[in-house]
Motif scaffolding. Structure first.
Motif, PDB file in Angstrom:
ATOM      1  N   ARG A 128       0.830  -1.185   0.000  1.00  0.00           N
ATOM      2  CA  ARG A 128       0.000   0.000   0.000  1.00  0.00           C
ATOM      3  C   ARG A 128       0.878   1.253   0.000  1.00  0.00           C
ATOM      4  O   ARG A 128       0.642   2.189  -0.763  1.00  0.00           O
ATOM      5  CB  ARG A 128      -0.876  -0.011   1.253  1.00  0.00           C
ATOM      6  CG  ARG A 128      -1.773   1.158   1.296  1.00  0.00           C
ATOM      7  CD  ARG A 128      -2.396   1.393   2.632  1.00  0.00           C
ATOM      8  NE  ARG A 128      -3.614   2.167   2.441  1.00  0.00           N
ATOM      9  CZ  ARG A 128      -3.614   3.451   2.094  1.00  0.00           C
ATOM     10  NH1 ARG A 128      -2.482   4.082   1.907  1.00  0.00           N
ATOM     11  NH2 ARG A 128      -4.754   4.099   1.915  1.00  0.00           N
ATOM     12  N   GLU A 129       1.905   1.239   0.849  1.00  0.00           N
ATOM     13  CA  GLU A 129       2.804   2.390   0.948  1.00  0.00           C
ATOM     14  C   GLU A 129       3.484   2.674  -0.391  1.00  0.00           C
ATOM     15  O   GLU A 129       3.596   3.820  -0.806  1.00  0.00           O
ATOM     16  CB  GLU A 129       3.917   2.107   1.958  1.00  0.00           C
ATOM     17  CG  GLU A 129       3.703   2.720   3.309  1.00  0.00           C
ATOM     18  CD  GLU A 129       4.731   2.217   4.297  1.00  0.00           C
ATOM     19  OE1 GLU A 129       5.924   2.253   3.956  1.00  0.00           O
ATOM     20  OE2 GLU A 129       4.321   1.749   5.376  1.00  0.00           O
ATOM     21  N   ALA A 165       0.832   4.067  -2.848  1.00  0.00           N
ATOM     22  CA  ALA A 165       0.413   5.419  -2.453  1.00  0.00           C
ATOM     23  C   ALA A 165       1.531   6.409  -2.770  1.00  0.00           C
ATOM     24  O   ALA A 165       1.280   7.532  -3.197  1.00  0.00           O
ATOM     25  CB  ALA A 165       0.043   5.457  -0.969  1.00  0.00           C
ATOM     26  N   GLY A 206       1.607   7.774  -6.339  1.00  0.00           N
ATOM     27  CA  GLY A 206       0.616   8.810  -6.654  1.00  0.00           C
ATOM     28  C   GLY A 206      -0.179   8.494  -7.913  1.00  0.00           C
ATOM     29  O   GLY A 206      -0.042   7.429  -8.499  1.00  0.00           O
ATOM     30  N   GLY A 245      -1.682   5.504  -7.023  1.00  0.00           N
ATOM     31  CA  GLY A 245      -2.015   5.947  -5.667  1.00  0.00           C
ATOM     32  C   GLY A 245      -3.464   5.624  -5.336  1.00  0.00           C
ATOM     33  O   GLY A 245      -3.792   5.212  -4.221  1.00  0.00           O
ATOM     34  N   GLU A 246      -4.341   5.793  -6.334  1.00  0.00           N
ATOM     35  CA  GLU A 246      -5.758   5.516  -6.082  1.00  0.00           C
ATOM     36  C   GLU A 246      -6.020   4.013  -5.958  1.00  0.00           C
ATOM     37  O   GLU A 246      -7.021   3.610  -5.387  1.00  0.00           O
ATOM     38  CB  GLU A 246      -6.618   6.158  -7.171  1.00  0.00           C
ATOM     39  CG  GLU A 246      -6.606   7.665  -6.990  1.00  0.00           C
ATOM     40  CD  GLU A 246      -7.543   8.421  -7.917  1.00  0.00           C
ATOM     41  OE1 GLU A 246      -8.077   7.822  -8.840  1.00  0.00           O
ATOM     42  OE2 GLU A 246      -7.709   9.626  -7.671  1.00  0.00           O
ATOM     43  N   ALA A 272      -4.341   2.185  -4.076  1.00  0.00           N
ATOM     44  CA  ALA A 272      -4.063   1.872  -2.678  1.00  0.00           C
ATOM     45  C   ALA A 272      -5.369   1.569  -1.945  1.00  0.00           C
ATOM     46  O   ALA A 272      -5.433   0.682  -1.090  1.00  0.00           O
ATOM     47  CB  ALA A 272      -3.305   3.017  -2.014  1.00  0.00           C
ATOM     48  N   ASP A 326      -6.629  -1.758   0.378  1.00  0.00           N
ATOM     49  CA  ASP A 326      -7.258  -1.706   1.708  1.00  0.00           C
ATOM     50  C   ASP A 326      -8.514  -2.568   1.730  1.00  0.00           C
ATOM     51  O   ASP A 326      -8.797  -3.264   2.702  1.00  0.00           O
ATOM     52  CB  ASP A 326      -7.650  -0.265   2.060  1.00  0.00           C
ATOM     53  CG  ASP A 326      -6.434   0.591   2.337  1.00  0.00           C
ATOM     54  OD1 ASP A 326      -5.336   0.016   2.493  1.00  0.00           O
ATOM     55  OD2 ASP A 326      -6.581   1.822   2.390  1.00  0.00           O
ATOM     56  N   GLN A 357     -13.416  10.470   0.395  1.00  0.00           N
ATOM     57  CA  GLN A 357     -12.165  10.474  -0.349  1.00  0.00           C
ATOM     58  C   GLN A 357     -12.451  10.570  -1.840  1.00  0.00           C
ATOM     59  O   GLN A 357     -13.593  10.664  -2.238  1.00  0.00           O
ATOM     60  CB  GLN A 357     -11.409   9.162  -0.089  1.00  0.00           C
ATOM     61  CG  GLN A 357     -10.855   9.043   1.302  1.00  0.00           C
ATOM     62  CD  GLN A 357      -9.731  10.022   1.534  1.00  0.00           C
ATOM     63  OE1 GLN A 357      -8.798  10.106   0.766  1.00  0.00           O
ATOM     64  NE2 GLN A 357      -9.853  10.811   2.588  1.00  0.00           N
TER      65      GLN A 357
END
Lengths: 559, 86
Positions: free
Chosen positions: A108-109, A112, A115, A119-120, A122, A126, A179
Motif C-alpha cells: 500500500r505504501e 500510495a 501517486g 495511488g488511487e 491503494a 485496503d 475520499q
C-alpha cells in the motif's frame, strides 16, 4: 446538516442514506497464535484464496470494465510476493490476521507513494485486506443493502470496485464519498451509470443512516433532511434543465443578439457526431493525441489528413480549431521516448516544448492539416499547447505560415503566457484559454488530486484575473480569444467569460445546450456586470455568488 | 538464460488491464519469470501483480523479461507480445 464536496457526476439524487463502513478493525499489534506455524500459514493462505474466489465470481457477474477491475483484484489477493511476506511474518510468530495487515501495508505504501492512478489503487488494496481479515476473524464484511423499493444514497469513506460493480441506477440514487478525486473509481463508475456523485466530501460518513439526503452532483452540495419543498425544487431544477435543453435552439447568442459561437471539445472522430447532435457551431478544441498514442510509428500523413478532413467537413463554414500534438512525459509516445525520466511530468517537455526537440513531427502534422484544409469548406485554425513565451508563439506561428496554414494561434494555459498576453498576441492570429491547466499552474495544484480541488475552482479570483488579462489583451489587439476548458461548461461562468470579452466558448457537447440557454437568458450588459462583480470579490465562493446575483435568468432555468 | 526486451505500448503503461493479462500469462509458466526496467532497478517477480504495478512501467518504457528452462522461449514471446500490444 449541509455538506459540500466536489461534484463529479452531474444530476440530482435523493433518497435514504446508506452508510457503508467497510473498515474492519486493525488486528492488534503483537498478536500471536498458538499451535503450529504451518497451520497458521495455511489459515492465511486459504483466507486469501477465498477472497480471491469471491472477487473472481463477482467479476464474472459484473462483466465489462468493472469485471476486469475485479479480476485484477483477485490476482492481487493471491499475489505470490504478498504470500511470501505473510508466511515470513507468521514464521516470526505473528498471528495470520496481523501478518496480512502488515504485508498489505508494505505494498500500500509503495503504491500510495507513486501517486496518480497507482495511488488511487491503494484504496483497492485496503478493501482486499479488510475482506481477508474479516474472513480470518470471523467478521461479516459489511456489504450493500438489498435493493429496496426506493434507490438509496450510498455514503462511504471511499468505494471499492467490489462495492460498486453490481450497482445500477435502479438501486442507487447518488454516491457520496469522503475520499476520491475526479479519476477515482467512484467518479468513473458514477459517470458510466449516469448516477450523480459527490467526492472529497468531508465528514460524509457522519450522516445518520437512513436519514434522507439530497445530492447535487453538479454543485457538490449534499443536504441532509431536506424539506419536501427543497426536494421538489431540486427535482424541478433538474427537469427545468431538461426543458431548457429542448427549447433553446440555434447559434449561441446573448438575449440582445450578440453572437457567441458555441463550439465543441472533441477528443476523437467519435465525438464529432455528439458535437453535431448538440448543435455545436464548430470545434473549439480538436485534440489530436488519439492519432499518436499507443503507436510505435508516427501516424502517416494520409491518415492524419483523413481525420482532419472529416472534422472540417462536418462543420462547413464553421471554425475548427485543431490543437497540435500535446503529448509529453505524462503521455509519452513510444516513438518519441523522453530523454530522461521527468520528476514532474506536468512541468516537463509537453506540447510545443516537445516540438522544439522534434520539429519534424510538428512539420508533418502541420502539412497534413494544410492539405486537409485545402479541399474543405471548414475554416481551419491551428494552435499549439503549453506555450509560455512570445518567442515560442513566434516560432510556432512561423512554422504554420511556412506550411501555408491560414490561421495560427496558441493556447493560454501557462500563467506566464497570460501575464504577457499582449506580446504573444502580437505573434499569432488568435488565442484560446485552457482554464483547467491554467488553474493547475496558477495555483501549483495538481489537477488529479482530490484534496486540492478547492484550488482548482474556476471562480478563484487569481484565475479570473489571468483570464481577464488575456481577454483584454486580445480585445486591444483586435484578435479572437476563445475559452476551452471546464470553466466554459459552467453556465454562470460562461456568462462571465462572455462579459469579460471571450469571443467563443468551447465545451464538451453534453453541457453545450445548458450554456446556450444561459446565454440566451441574459443581455451582454448583464454579463458584463456579472463579470465585474465576480472580479471584485475576494474569494471564489463570493465571486460565484456575486456573479449569479447579476444573472437572474439562471435560477428559473435550474442552472 | 532467455531474455526479451519489450517496449510497453499501452497508453496506461503496464498497469491495470495489461498488467493483469501479463501476470495471468506469466502464472501459466512453470519456471520463474523476472521483469526489470531497462537500464535500472532490481528485477521483480513477473507472477506478482503488485510488484509489476509497483515497478511503474509507463507507455514507451522498455522492460527486460527473463525466464529459463524448457518452454521459456514461447512464454517470453507471449509476454513480450502482451507488453507491446497497444
Amino acid at each position: 446538516m449541509n455538506l459540500r464536496g466536489v461534484g463529479v457526476s452531474p444530476g440530482i439524487g435523493h433518497g435514504p442514506a446508506y452508510i457503508l463502513t467497510t473498515r474492519v478493525p486493525e488486528p492488534p499489534e503483537g498478536a500471536t497464535y498458538t499451535g503450529e506455524s504451518d497451520q497458521e500459514k495455511e489459515r492465511a493462505v486459504s483466507a486469501l484464496a477465498q477472497v480471491a474466489g469471491e472477487l473472481e465470481s463477482r467479476g464474472d457477474r459484473a462483466g465489462g470494465e468493472a469485471g476486469e477491475i475485479l479480476k485484477a483484484q483477485a490476482l492481487m489477493a493471491e499475489d505470490p510476493g504478498l504470500i511470501v511476506k505473510i508466511r515470513s511474518c507468521v514464521e516470526q510468530g505473528m498471528a495470520a490476521e496481523r501478518a496480512v495487515y502488515e504485508s498489505f501495508g508494505k505494498y500500500r505504501e509503495v503504491l500510495a507513494g507513486l501517486g496518480g492512478y497507482l495511488g488511487e489503487r491503494a484504496a483497492d488494496l485496503d478493501d482486499i485486506r479488510d475482506r481477508v481479515i474479516a474472513v480470518l476473524t470471523g467478521q461479516v464484511m459489511p456489504g450493500l443493502p438489498t435493493p429496496g423499493p426506493e434507490p438509496y444514497v450510498l455514503v462511504a469513506h471511499d468505494l471499492a470496485p467490489a462495492d460498486t460493480a453490481l450497482l445500477s441506477r435502479e438501486t442507487v440514487a447518488a454516491f457520496v464519498t469522503e475520499q476520491g478525486g475526479p479519476t477515482s473509481h467512484t467518479a468513473i463508475i458514477a459517470r458510466a451509470l449516469g448516477v450523480p456523485a459527490v467526492v472529497a466530501c468531508a465528514a460524509a460518513t457522519t450522516l445518520t443512516a437512513g436519514v434522507r439526503v439530497l445530492v447535487d452532483g453538479t454543485s457538490g452540495e449534499v443536504r441532509a433532511q431536506p424539506t419536501a419543498s427543497d426536494v421538489a425544487q431540486a427535482q424541478n431544477v433538474a427537469s427545468a434543465r431538461q426543458e431548457a435543453i429542448a427549447q433553446v435552439r440555434g447559434p449561441g447568442r446573448t438575449q440582445d443578439g450578440v453572437a457567441v459561437p458555441l463550439l465543441a471539445n472533441v477528443g476523437g472522430p467519435g465525438d464529432v457526431e455528439a458535437a453535431l447532435a448538440a448543435g455545436a457551431e464548430g470545434i473549439g478544441l480538436y485534440r489530436t493525441e488519439f492519432l499518436y498514442l499507443g503507436r510505435r510509428q508516427p501516424p502517416r500523413p494520409e491518415e492524419q489528413e483523413e481525420a482532419y478532413r472529416a472534422a472540417l467537413d462536418a462543420f462547413p463554414g464553421g471554425p475548427v480549431v485543431v490543437r497540435t500534438l500535446d503529448a509529453g512525459a505524462d503521455k509519452p509516445l513510444a516513438f518519441l521516448p523522453p530523454p530522461a525520466p521527468e520528476p514532474n511530468p506536468a512541468l516537463g517537455e509537453r506540447g510545443v516544448r516537445l516540438f522544439r526537440r522534434h520539429p519534424e513531427v510538428m512539420e508533418t502534422q502541420l502539412d497534413a492539416l494544410a492539405t486537409a484544409a485545402a479541399g474543405s469548406s471548414g475554416r481551419l485554425h491551428v494552435m499549439a499547447a503549453m506555450v509560455a513565451t512570445a518567442e515560442e508563439a513566434r516560432w510556432f506561428a512561423a512554422a504554420c505560415r511556412s506550411a501555408d496554414l491560414p490561421s495560427a494561434g496558441v493556447m493560454i494555459e501557462v500563467p506566464a503566457a497570460a501575464l504577457r498576453a499582449p506580446g504573444l498576441l502580437a505573434e499569432v492570429d488568435f488565442v484560446s484559454i485552457g482554464t483547467n491547466d491554467l488553474a493547475q499552474y496558477c495555483f501549483a495544484a495538481d489537477r488529479e488530486l482530490g484534496a486540492l480541488s478547492e484550488l482548482q475552482d474556476r471562480w478563484q479570483p487569481a484565475l479570473l484575473d489571468l483570464v481577464a488579462m488575456t481577454v483584454s489583451a486580445a480585445r486591444a489587439a483586435g484578435k479572437p480569444c476563445g475559452v476551452c476548458g471546464e470553466a466554459a461548461a459552467d453556465p454562470a461562468m460562461a456568462c462571465v467569460l462572455v462579459g469579460l470579452g471571450a469571443t467563443t466558448l468551447s465545451m464538451s457537447p453534453a453541457v453545450l445546450p445548458a450554456t446556450r440557454a444561459a446565454l440566451a437568458g441574459h443581455t451582454m450588459e448583464q454579463c458584463r456586470f456579472a463579470a465585474q462583480a465576480a472580479r471584485e470579490a475576494p474569494t471564489a465562493a463570493q465571486a460565484r455568488a456575486a456573479a449569479r446575483a447579476h444573472l437572474p435568468g439562471l435560477a428559473p432555468l435550474g442552472l | 538464460m532467455g531474455e526479451r526486451k519489450a517496449t510497453v505500448a499501452a497508453e496506461v503503461g503496464l498497469h491495470a488491464r495489461p498488467a493483469a493479462t501479463f501476470v495471468q500469462t506469466a502464472m501459466t509458466a512453470p519456471m520463474e519469470i523476472s521483469v526489470a526496467k531497462l537500464g535500472g532497478g532490481d528485477p521483480v517477480n513477473g507472477k506478482s501483480i503488485l510488484q509489476i504495478m509497483a515497478l511503474d512501467v509507463r507507455q514507451g518504457e522498455t522492460i527486460v523479461i527473463k525466464a529459463e528452462g524448457e518452454g521459456s522461449d514461447e512464454i517470453l514471446e507471449q509476454l513480450a507480445s502482451i507488453a507491446t500490444t497497444p
